[in-house]
Scaffold this motif. Structure first.
Motif, PDB file in Angstrom:
ATOM      1  N   GLU A   1       1.076 -24.173   2.310  1.00 15.03           N
ATOM      2  CA  GLU A   1       1.253 -24.849   1.028  1.00 15.03           C
ATOM      3  C   GLU A   1      -0.109 -25.344   0.568  1.00 15.03           C
ATOM      4  O   GLU A   1      -0.760 -26.135   1.264  1.00 15.03           O
TER       5      GLU A   1
ATOM      6  N   THR B   1      -4.660 -27.496   2.317  1.00 14.34           N
ATOM      7  CA  THR B   1      -3.363 -26.959   2.706  1.00 14.34           C
ATOM      8  C   THR B   1      -2.645 -27.955   3.601  1.00 14.34           C
ATOM      9  O   THR B   1      -3.208 -28.971   4.012  1.00 14.34           O
ATOM     10  N   ASN B   2      -1.398 -27.618   3.923  1.00 15.02           N
ATOM     11  CA  ASN B   2      -0.595 -28.496   4.779  1.00 15.02           C
ATOM     12  C   ASN B   2      -1.073 -28.501   6.228  1.00 15.02           C
ATOM     13  O   ASN B   2      -0.632 -29.333   7.019  1.00 15.02           O
TER      14      ASN B   2
ATOM     15  N   GLU C   1       2.748 -18.936   6.324  1.00 18.13           N
ATOM     16  CA  GLU C   1       3.087 -19.544   5.042  1.00 18.13           C
ATOM     17  C   GLU C   1       2.418 -20.913   4.917  1.00 18.13           C
ATOM     18  O   GLU C   1       2.739 -21.839   5.656  1.00 18.13           O
TER      19      GLU C   1
ATOM     20  N   GLN D   1       3.742 -15.310  -1.787  1.00 22.13           N
ATOM     21  CA  GLN D   1       4.117 -16.720  -1.598  1.00 22.13           C
ATOM     22  C   GLN D   1       4.732 -17.017  -0.235  1.00 22.13           C
ATOM     23  O   GLN D   1       4.260 -17.868   0.492  1.00 22.13           O
ATOM     24  N   LYS D   2       5.831 -16.333   0.086  1.00 16.06           N
ATOM     25  CA  LYS D   2       6.515 -16.540   1.355  1.00 16.06           C
ATOM     26  C   LYS D   2       6.964 -15.189   1.916  1.00 16.06           C
ATOM     27  O   LYS D   2       7.123 -14.219   1.182  1.00 16.06           O
TER      28      LYS D   2
ATOM     29  N   THR E   1      -2.903 -26.904  -2.465  1.00 15.60           N
ATOM     30  CA  THR E   1      -3.182 -27.602  -3.720  1.00 15.60           C
ATOM     31  C   THR E   1      -4.656 -27.379  -4.035  1.00 15.60           C
ATOM     32  O   THR E   1      -5.477 -27.178  -3.135  1.00 15.60           O
TER      33      THR E   1
ATOM     34  N   PRO F   1       1.642 -28.258  -5.911  1.00 16.15           N
ATOM     35  CA  PRO F   1       1.609 -27.486  -4.660  1.00 16.15           C
ATOM     36  C   PRO F   1       2.162 -26.080  -4.892  1.00 16.15           C
ATOM     37  O   PRO F   1       3.093 -25.888  -5.685  1.00 16.15           O
ATOM     38  N   PHE F   2       1.571 -25.100  -4.217  1.00 15.61           N
ATOM     39  CA  PHE F   2       2.081 -23.728  -4.312  1.00 15.61           C
ATOM     40  C   PHE F   2       1.954 -23.051  -2.954  1.00 15.61           C
ATOM     41  O   PHE F   2       1.087 -23.395  -2.146  1.00 15.61           O
ATOM     42  N   TYR F   3       2.839 -22.090  -2.704  1.00 16.29           N
ATOM     43  CA  TYR F   3       2.822 -21.371  -1.431  1.00 16.29           C
ATOM     44  C   TYR F   3       1.930 -20.143  -1.514  1.00 16.29           C
ATOM     45  O   TYR F   3       1.826 -19.489  -2.561  1.00 16.29           O
TER      46      TYR F   3
END
Length: 243
Positions: free
Chosen positions: A190, A25-26, A188, A129-130, A192, A202-204
């Motif tokens: 992000e 993740t981020n 939230e 997702q968000k 992968t 990438p997806f949330y």
């Protein structure tokens, strides 16, 4: 789009398990998602999932069914279970494992169906997702609920990942802004996923703290109650309406 989950599940089912899925993740480093865990039995499931299955009744919709472990258990109990997933590979594995009511479809595209229990597990809020999309999904879930129906969904409050120590010091101010953006919600992330050299787009994926989730539910006409608290900032929520 590369079906990372589906490819991995099919490999494991057919005995070609040579490595696991790697997630990143981020805000975190690489982590491993063991494939055997996705094929777990009821006895191997965490208490939150066991509680959700124990509370399930009537006609059930399993959203994001994965390898179908939750659906298979409920089917064995005699419940009428429909499983859906956006991964074609996951749907194929579910069929191979004995689920006959399984479909490759996005939740938002499902229509003209009513269920007594809707399950969203393994951080079920992630499908939103968000934070800004929570209302859209809750309104959709409402259209799929039968009278007196329930949504059983789990999540975690990941505030613990942002300790004061990690946010102090002038050398990581930029990191602090990423972790707590003024125009976003800390839950939230992000993601992968990587498997056998292939990497997903990438997806949330959103983790909702209970206070925020409760506010969103009330705003959308749902009653929110915590059905079970986990041992690590996680919880199972039961959502109902007055109908």
């Amino acid at each position: 789009m590369t079906d990372i989950i589906g490819s991995a599940l099919l490999d494991y089912y057919h005995g070609n398990h040579t490595e696991d899925i790697v997630t990143e993740t981020n805000i975190t480093e690489e982590d491993v998602m063991p494939l055997p865990y996705l094929f777990r039995s009821y006895a191997e499931m965490p208490p939150i999932e066991q509680k959700a299955l124990d509370l399930s009744y009537g006609k059930v919709l399993d959203v994001g069914c994965g390898a179908g472990s939750h659906s298979l258990y409920l089917k064995e109990k005699g419940l009428d279970v429909t499983a859906i997933d956006t991964s074609r590979g996951a749907v194929e594995v579910c069929k191979l494992r004995g689920l006959n009511q399984v479909a490759h479809i996005d939740l938002l595209q499902l229509k003209h169906k009513k269920f007594d229990t809707i399950l969203l597990l393994m951080n079920g809020t992630g499908i939103f997702q968000k934070l800004e999309f929570v209302s859209t999904y809750l309104q959709k879930l409402k259209t799929l609920l039968a009278p007196k129906g329930q949504v059983l969904i789990d999540s975690s409050d990941i505030q613990y990942m942002f300790s004061s120590a990690s946010l102090s010091g002038s050398d990581i101010v930029e990191d602090a802004h990423v972790l707590h953006p003024k125009d976003g919600y800390y839950g939230e992330l992000e993601f992968t996923m990587t498997y056998k050299g292939k990497k997903s787009d990438p997806f949330y994926w959103v983790y909702l703290d209970a206070t925020t989730f409760k506010k969103e539910c009330r705003k959308n006409g749902f009653d929110f109650q915590i059905a079970h608290k986990g041992s690590h900032h996680d919880y199972l929520a039961k959502l109902t309406t007055d109908n």
